[in-house]
Scaffold this motif. Structure first.
Motif, PDB file in Angstrom:
ATOM      1  N   PHE A   1     -17.241  -8.517   3.945  1.00 47.96           N
ATOM      2  CA  PHE A   1     -15.920  -8.007   3.591  1.00 47.96           C
ATOM      3  C   PHE A   1     -14.838  -8.718   4.378  1.00 47.96           C
ATOM      4  O   PHE A   1     -15.091  -9.293   5.431  1.00 47.96           O
ATOM      5  N   GLU A   2     -13.620  -8.642   3.850  1.00 49.68           N
ATOM      6  CA  GLU A   2     -12.453  -9.134   4.576  1.00 49.68           C
ATOM      7  C   GLU A   2     -11.439  -8.007   4.654  1.00 49.68           C
ATOM      8  O   GLU A   2     -11.343  -7.188   3.743  1.00 49.68           O
ATOM      9  N   GLU A   3     -10.712  -7.946   5.764  1.00 48.86           N
ATOM     10  CA  GLU A   3      -9.651  -6.948   5.900  1.00 48.86           C
ATOM     11  C   GLU A   3      -8.497  -7.327   4.997  1.00 48.86           C
ATOM     12  O   GLU A   3      -8.159  -8.504   4.866  1.00 48.86           O
ATOM     13  N   ILE A   4      -7.916  -6.298   4.351  1.00 50.65           N
ATOM     14  CA  ILE A   4      -6.730  -6.520   3.532  1.00 50.65           C
ATOM     15  C   ILE A   4      -5.673  -5.497   3.929  1.00 50.65           C
ATOM     16  O   ILE A   4      -5.976  -4.509   4.612  1.00 50.65           O
ATOM     17  N   SER A   5      -4.447  -5.712   3.491  1.00 52.73           N
ATOM     18  CA  SER A   5      -3.361  -4.787   3.824  1.00 52.73           C
ATOM     19  C   SER A   5      -3.482  -3.535   2.963  1.00 52.73           C
ATOM     20  O   SER A   5      -4.113  -3.530   1.899  1.00 52.73           O
ATOM     21  N   TRP A   6      -2.826  -2.465   3.429  1.00 51.52           N
ATOM     22  CA  TRP A   6      -2.792  -1.234   2.642  1.00 51.52           C
ATOM     23  C   TRP A   6      -2.074  -1.467   1.321  1.00 51.52           C
ATOM     24  O   TRP A   6      -2.482  -0.939   0.281  1.00 51.52           O
ATOM     25  N   ASP A   7      -1.017  -2.271   1.328  1.00 56.87           N
ATOM     26  CA  ASP A   7      -0.282  -2.557   0.090  1.00 56.87           C
ATOM     27  C   ASP A   7      -1.196  -3.229  -0.934  1.00 56.87           C
ATOM     28  O   ASP A   7      -1.194  -2.874  -2.117  1.00 56.87           O
ATOM     29  N   ARG A   8      -1.992  -4.194  -0.492  1.00 55.28           N
ATOM     30  CA  ARG A   8      -2.909  -4.873  -1.419  1.00 55.28           C
ATOM     31  C   ARG A   8      -3.971  -3.903  -1.929  1.00 55.28           C
ATOM     32  O   ARG A   8      -4.322  -3.912  -3.111  1.00 55.28           O
ATOM     33  N   ALA A   9      -4.490  -3.046  -1.031  1.00 56.88           N
ATOM     34  CA  ALA A   9      -5.504  -2.064  -1.445  1.00 56.88           C
ATOM     35  C   ALA A   9      -4.942  -1.122  -2.509  1.00 56.88           C
ATOM     36  O   ALA A   9      -5.605  -0.848  -3.524  1.00 56.88           O
ATOM     37  N   PHE A  10      -3.715  -0.647  -2.321  1.00 53.08           N
ATOM     38  CA  PHE A  10      -3.095   0.248  -3.305  1.00 53.08           C
ATOM     39  C   PHE A  10      -2.815  -0.478  -4.622  1.00 53.08           C
ATOM     40  O   PHE A  10      -2.958   0.098  -5.696  1.00 53.08           O
ATOM     41  N   ASP A  11      -2.430  -1.748  -4.540  1.00 53.76           N
ATOM     42  CA  ASP A  11      -2.211  -2.524  -5.767  1.00 53.76           C
ATOM     43  C   ASP A  11      -3.506  -2.661  -6.560  1.00 53.76           C
ATOM     44  O   ASP A  11      -3.514  -2.521  -7.791  1.00 53.76           O
ATOM     45  N   ILE A  12      -4.610  -2.945  -5.878  1.00 56.30           N
ATOM     46  CA  ILE A  12      -5.914  -3.073  -6.541  1.00 56.30           C
ATOM     47  C   ILE A  12      -6.312  -1.748  -7.184  1.00 56.30           C
ATOM     48  O   ILE A  12      -6.754  -1.704  -8.338  1.00 56.30           O
ATOM     49  N   MET A  13      -6.142  -0.657  -6.436  1.00 52.67           N
ATOM     50  CA  MET A  13      -6.485   0.657  -6.986  1.00 52.67           C
ATOM     51  C   MET A  13      -5.616   0.996  -8.187  1.00 52.67           C
ATOM     52  O   MET A  13      -6.112   1.500  -9.202  1.00 52.67           O
ATOM     53  N   GLU A  14      -4.325   0.720  -8.093  1.00 47.91           N
ATOM     54  CA  GLU A  14      -3.414   1.015  -9.202  1.00 47.91           C
ATOM     55  C   GLU A  14      -3.814   0.231 -10.456  1.00 47.91           C
ATOM     56  O   GLU A  14      -3.855   0.780 -11.563  1.00 47.91           O
ATOM     57  N   GLU A  15      -4.160  -1.026 -10.273  1.00 50.39           N
ATOM     58  CA  GLU A  15      -4.562  -1.864 -11.408  1.00 50.39           C
ATOM     59  C   GLU A  15      -5.860  -1.350 -12.048  1.00 50.39           C
ATOM     60  O   GLU A  15      -5.934  -1.143 -13.255  1.00 50.39           O
ATOM     61  N   ARG A  16      -6.880  -1.120 -11.222  1.00 44.94           N
ATOM     62  CA  ARG A  16      -8.186  -0.706 -11.752  1.00 44.94           C
ATOM     63  C   ARG A  16      -8.149   0.701 -12.346  1.00 44.94           C
ATOM     64  O   ARG A  16      -8.690   0.944 -13.428  1.00 44.94           O
ATOM     65  N   LEU A  17      -7.523   1.643 -11.652  1.00 47.97           N
ATOM     66  CA  LEU A  17      -7.444   3.002 -12.161  1.00 47.97           C
ATOM     67  C   LEU A  17      -6.539   3.084 -13.386  1.00 47.97           C
ATOM     68  O   LEU A  17      -6.803   3.855 -14.318  1.00 47.97           O
ATOM     69  N   GLY A  18      -5.478   2.287 -13.402  1.00 52.99           N
ATOM     70  CA  GLY A  18      -4.589   2.260 -14.558  1.00 52.99           C
ATOM     71  C   GLY A  18      -5.314   1.808 -15.811  1.00 52.99           C
ATOM     72  O   GLY A  18      -5.131   2.374 -16.898  1.00 52.99           O
ATOM     73  N   LYS A  19      -6.165   0.798 -15.667  1.00 54.08           N
ATOM     74  CA  LYS A  19      -6.942   0.288 -16.807  1.00 54.08           C
ATOM     75  C   LYS A  19      -7.907   1.360 -17.328  1.00 54.08           C
ATOM     76  O   LYS A  19      -7.992   1.599 -18.546  1.00 54.08           O
ATOM     77  N   ILE A  20      -8.613   2.015 -16.428  1.00 49.93           N
ATOM     78  CA  ILE A  20      -9.555   3.067 -16.826  1.00 49.93           C
ATOM     79  C   ILE A  20      -8.821   4.228 -17.487  1.00 49.93           C
ATOM     80  O   ILE A  20      -9.246   4.736 -18.531  1.00 49.93           O
ATOM     81  N   ARG A  21      -7.714   4.630 -16.913  1.00 45.00           N
ATOM     82  CA  ARG A  21      -6.960   5.775 -17.456  1.00 45.00           C
ATOM     83  C   ARG A  21      -6.439   5.462 -18.854  1.00 45.00           C
ATOM     84  O   ARG A  21      -6.411   6.322 -19.729  1.00 45.00           O
TER      85      ARG A  21
ATOM     86  N   ARG B   1     -16.125   3.017  12.952  1.00 45.05           N
ATOM     87  CA  ARG B   1     -15.102   3.694  12.148  1.00 45.05           C
ATOM     88  C   ARG B   1     -14.210   2.675  11.440  1.00 45.05           C
ATOM     89  O   ARG B   1     -13.740   1.711  12.048  1.00 45.05           O
ATOM     90  N   LEU B   2     -13.991   2.902  10.144  1.00 47.20           N
ATOM     91  CA  LEU B   2     -13.111   2.013   9.391  1.00 47.20           C
ATOM     92  C   LEU B   2     -11.664   2.385   9.672  1.00 47.20           C
ATOM     93  O   LEU B   2     -11.293   3.553   9.592  1.00 47.20           O
ATOM     94  N   THR B   3     -10.851   1.405   9.990  1.00 47.86           N
ATOM     95  CA  THR B   3      -9.443   1.656  10.291  1.00 47.86           C
ATOM     96  C   THR B   3      -8.507   0.881   9.370  1.00 47.86           C
ATOM     97  O   THR B   3      -7.301   1.104   9.401  1.00 47.86           O
ATOM     98  N   LYS B   4      -9.050  -0.040   8.584  1.00 47.59           N
ATOM     99  CA  LYS B   4      -8.258  -0.831   7.648  1.00 47.59           C
ATOM    100  C   LYS B   4      -9.041  -0.978   6.349  1.00 47.59           C
ATOM    101  O   LYS B   4     -10.267  -0.923   6.346  1.00 47.59           O
ATOM    102  N   PRO B   5      -8.342  -1.192   5.231  1.00 42.40           N
ATOM    103  CA  PRO B   5      -9.056  -1.401   3.965  1.00 42.40           C
ATOM    104  C   PRO B   5      -9.867  -2.694   4.010  1.00 42.40           C
ATOM    105  O   PRO B   5      -9.446  -3.686   4.619  1.00 42.40           O
ATOM    106  N   LEU B   6     -11.021  -2.661   3.390  1.00 42.15           N
ATOM    107  CA  LEU B   6     -11.881  -3.838   3.306  1.00 42.15           C
ATOM    108  C   LEU B   6     -12.109  -4.184   1.837  1.00 42.15           C
ATOM    109  O   LEU B   6     -12.255  -3.301   1.001  1.00 42.15           O
ATOM    110  N   LEU B   7     -12.184  -5.473   1.536  1.00 50.99           N
ATOM    111  CA  LEU B   7     -12.447  -5.963   0.187  1.00 50.99           C
ATOM    112  C   LEU B   7     -13.642  -6.896   0.255  1.00 50.99           C
ATOM    113  O   LEU B   7     -13.712  -7.749   1.143  1.00 50.99           O
ATOM    114  N   ARG B   8     -14.581  -6.723  -0.693  1.00 49.99           N
ATOM    115  CA  ARG B   8     -15.743  -7.610  -0.715  1.00 49.99           C
ATOM    116  C   ARG B   8     -15.252  -9.045  -0.910  1.00 49.99           C
ATOM    117  O   ARG B   8     -14.396  -9.315  -1.756  1.00 49.99           O
TER     118      ARG B   8
END
Length: 190
Positions: free
Chosen positions: A90-110, A72-79
C-alpha cells in the motif's frame, strides 16, 4: 510515549484521572483512565462502578493500545498499482484523495443499483449510523458486529423475560430463586 521505568508521570506533566466506560466489548465496565498532559498512560477498573466494581479483563486493560499500537492506521492507504489483492502493498494517500475515490466508486454504484452496495461495521455503537447511511444510500444490505454478537441474545431475552440485561441492568441475583447460565463464563458480565 516515554518508558515508565525511567520517568515518573507526575515529574513529566499534568496528571489527571477520568472515570469512563470501556468499549472493548458490550459489557461496558467502569474504568479509570490516567492521563498525562492529555495522553492516555494507564487504564484500570473503577472500584466505585456498580457493574464491575473495579475488575476488568485483559482486553479492557489493554485498551491503551487502541491509541498507541504501532499497527494502528492513522492515514488512508491505497493498494499500489503494481500490487495484487492480498499482497499487502500500500501507499499512503491524502484524506482528500481517499474521499474523492470513495465518492467516485460509491457514486457509480448508487447510480447503477444501490443494492449492490453492502456495508458492515464493527462494534454495536456504530449500528445506528451504519443503518442511517445505508438507508440514505438506498441499500438494505448492512450489518454490524452486534448483529452477530449480542443482538441475538438481546432478542431472546426480550422474548423470554421481557428485556435484555444491558437495557435494564444486570440480573437480580439477590432475589432470584433459580439462575441458570448457559453458554457464558461466570466471570463475564454478559
Amino acid at each position: 510515549m516515554l518508558d515508565p521505568t525511567e520517568y515518573n508521570d507526575q515529574d513529566m506533566g499534568r496528571v489527571e484521572v477520568k472515570n469512563t466506560t470501556c468499549y472493548m466489548c458490550a459489557c461496558r465496565c467502569g474504568i479509570r483512565v490516567t492521563l498525562r498532559d492529555g495522553e492516555v498512560r494507564h487504564i484500570e477498573g473503577n472500584p466505585e462502578h456498580p457493574l464491575n466494581k473495579g475488575v476488568i479483563c485483559a482486553k479492557g486493560a489493554s485498551g491503551i493500545m487502541k491509541q498507541y499500537s504501532p499497527a494502528r492506521l492513522t492515514k488512508p492507504l491505497l493498494r499500489r498499482a503494481d500490487a495484487e489483492r492480498g499482497e499487502s502493498k500500500f501507499e499512503e494517500i491524502s484524506w482528500d484523495r481517499a474521499f474523492d475515490i470513495m465518492e467516485e466508486r460509491l457514486g457509480k454504484i448508487r447510480k447503477e443499483d444501490p443494492k449492490k452496495f453492502a456495508l458492515f461495521t464493527g462494534r454495536d455503537q456504530m449500528q445506528a449510523l451504519t443503518g442511517m447511511f445505508a438507508k440514505q444510500f438506498g441499500t438494505p444490505n448492512y450489518a454490524a458486529h452486534g448483529g452477530f454478537c449480542s443482538v441475538n441474545m438481546a432478542a431472546g431475552l426480550i422474548y423470554t423475560i421481557g428485556g435484555s440485561f444491558w437495557e435494564f441492568g444486570g440480573p437480580d441475583l439477590e432475589r432470584a430463586k433459580l439462575f441458570i447460565m448457559i453458554g457464558t463464563a461466570e466471570d463475564h458480565h454478559s
